[in-house]
Design an enzyme around this catalytic site. Structure first.
Site, short mmCIF file in Angstrom:
data_model
loop_
_atom_site.label_atom_id
_atom_site.label_comp_id
_atom_site.label_asym_id
_atom_site.label_seq_id
_atom_site.Cartn_x
_atom_site.Cartn_y
_atom_site.Cartn_z
N HIS A 42 0.72 -1.35 -0.14
CA HIS A 42 0.04 0.13 0.24
C HIS A 42 0.96 1.14 0.04
O HIS A 42 1.85 1.38 0.58
CB HIS A 42 -0.93 -0.17 1.27
CG HIS A 42 -1.81 0.98 1.28
ND1 HIS A 42 -3.01 1.10 0.69
CD2 HIS A 42 -1.88 2.26 2.13
CE1 HIS A 42 -3.94 2.03 0.84
NE2 HIS A 42 -3.25 2.59 1.79
N MET A 46 0.21 11.70 -0.50
CA MET A 46 -0.60 12.75 0.42
C MET A 46 -0.08 14.15 -0.28
O MET A 46 1.27 14.23 -0.27
CB MET A 46 -0.06 12.85 1.85
CG MET A 46 -0.69 11.53 2.65
SD MET A 46 -0.58 11.65 4.37
CE MET A 46 -0.84 9.73 4.83
N MET A 78 -4.45 10.74 -1.53
CA MET A 78 -5.05 11.42 -0.77
C MET A 78 -4.87 12.95 -1.13
O MET A 78 -4.00 13.55 -0.84
CB MET A 78 -4.64 11.34 0.51
CG MET A 78 -5.09 10.19 1.28
SD MET A 78 -4.30 9.55 2.92
CE MET A 78 -3.03 8.17 1.88
N GLY A 152 -4.21 10.78 6.99
CA GLY A 152 -3.18 11.62 7.01
C GLY A 152 -1.95 11.25 7.99
O GLY A 152 -0.93 11.76 7.35
N PHE A 153 -2.15 10.38 8.68
CA PHE A 153 -1.38 9.91 9.75
C PHE A 153 -1.38 8.44 9.96
O PHE A 153 -2.48 7.88 10.16
CB PHE A 153 -1.23 10.69 10.88
CG PHE A 153 -0.95 12.07 10.69
CD1 PHE A 153 0.48 12.65 10.56
CD2 PHE A 153 -1.97 13.04 10.59
CE1 PHE A 153 0.62 13.92 10.40
CE2 PHE A 153 -1.78 14.24 10.19
CZ PHE A 153 -0.55 14.80 10.05
N GLY A 187 -5.48 1.96 11.72
CA GLY A 187 -5.53 1.08 13.01
C GLY A 187 -5.86 -0.40 12.87
O GLY A 187 -6.44 -1.01 13.63
N GLY A 207 -0.12 -0.54 8.63
CA GLY A 207 1.21 0.00 8.34
C GLY A 207 1.92 -0.05 9.83
O GLY A 207 2.66 -1.07 9.85
C1 DX5 Z 1 -3.62 6.92 6.61
C2 DX5 Z 1 -3.14 6.03 5.66
C3 DX5 Z 1 -2.89 4.58 5.95
C4 DX5 Z 1 -1.87 4.20 7.18
C5 DX5 Z 1 -2.32 3.67 8.05
O1 DX5 Z 1 -3.80 8.06 6.28
O2 DX5 Z 1 -4.04 5.95 4.39
O3 DX5 Z 1 -2.67 3.76 4.85
O4 DX5 Z 1 -0.72 3.92 6.38
O5 DX5 Z 1 -1.21 3.55 9.17
P1 DX5 Z 1 -1.60 2.58 10.29
O6 DX5 Z 1 -1.68 1.20 9.90
O7 DX5 Z 1 -0.52 2.76 11.25
O8 DX5 Z 1 -3.13 2.93 11.04
ZN ZN Z 2 -3.84 4.44 2.85
#
Ligand code: DX5
Ligand code: ZN
Length: 226
Positions: A42, A46, A78, A152-153, A187, A207
């Site tokens: 993935h 951003m 994004m 975003g994070f 998450g 992630g």
């Molecule tokens: C968030 C991203 C996710 C991010 C998920 O904006 O779209 O793909 O990498 O990260 P985790 O798995 O740490 O929530």
């Molecule tokens: Zn993502």
């Protein structure tokens, strides 16, 4: 156990998110995913506008390809104006390009252009966006991505209140005889993925939980059993 109504034709798929990899050595992080026998990666793109953060651009995908990566690049744009950038990401090596429904642009036309670029296409929903916002596009997509955090994070907590939206989309997929993958992102760990699986999801972006797992092979095996 997935109920019959929500059952999907797709086996569970773990998709590590490079956002949580080593940004000083993204090639090594991607290679680790491939060495584990996983097939998808993935890539979070951003622009500092649609979300208040930056990641990387098409050149990073192209460099990963040059380094020999054969992973399926699941590209999550994004961006405020995704329609301006799909060609660059397709040329750089994206296999799937997913675009958000929230910004104002020609969603159906952009999905068709992604297909014309020989990529799979996906549509993405923020937590505040209801399933009905993408209902008309469902026959046109290979993948629906339900954000289970505000994008975003990385490293945020899973939003359990997204489970009814996942079930709704899985139900529409079944009763309308559609075949899109149903992906969740944000998450996600083995426990929250099990809840998403029960609601009908089949594709699990992870992630932080993946890259911080002490035993990534065991982590991947847990997802294969979902
Ligand atoms: C968030 C991203 C996710 C991010 C998920 O904006 O779209 O793909 O990498 O990260 P985790 O798995 O740490 O929530
Ligand atoms: Zn993502």
């Amino acid at each position: 156990m997935v109920t019959d109504l929500l059952r999907t034709v797709h086996p569970p798929l773990l998709v590590p998110s490079l956002l949580a990899g080593d940004h000083a050595n993204l090639g090594a992080s991607a290679a680790k995913v491939e060495q584990l026998g996983l097939k998808w990666l993935h890539l979070d793109i951003m622009d500092g506008h649609f979300v208040p953060n930056f990641t990387f651009g098409p050149e990073v995908l192209a460099a990963l390809r040059r380094s020999g990566s054969k992973l399926f690049f699941d590209t999550h744009l994004m961006l405020d104006e995704p329609d301006r950038y799909i060609e660059a990401f397709a040329k750089a090596g994206a296999d799937n390009i997913s675009i958000h429904i929230e910004p104002n642009y020609d969603h159906a036309g952009t999905l068709a252009r992604i297909r014309a670029l020989r990529c799979q296409c996906g549509i993405v929903l923020n937590p505040g966006t209801p399933a009905r916002a993408i209902e008309a596009l469902l026959p046109q997509v290979d993948l629906v991505l339900v954000m289970t955090v505000q994008p975003g994070f990385g490293g945020q907590s899973f939003r359990r209140d997204m489970l009814p939206k996942i079930s709704q989309l899985a139900t529409w997929r079944k009763v309308r005889n559609l075949n899109f993958r149903l992906e969740v992102d944000g998450g996600v760990d083995p426990a929250t993925a099990a809840e998403c699986r029960a609601a009908g999801a089949d594709t699990f972006v992870a992630g932080t939980s993946f890259f911080k797992a002490p035993d990534q092979a065991a982590f991947a095996a847990a997802f294969a059993k979902l």
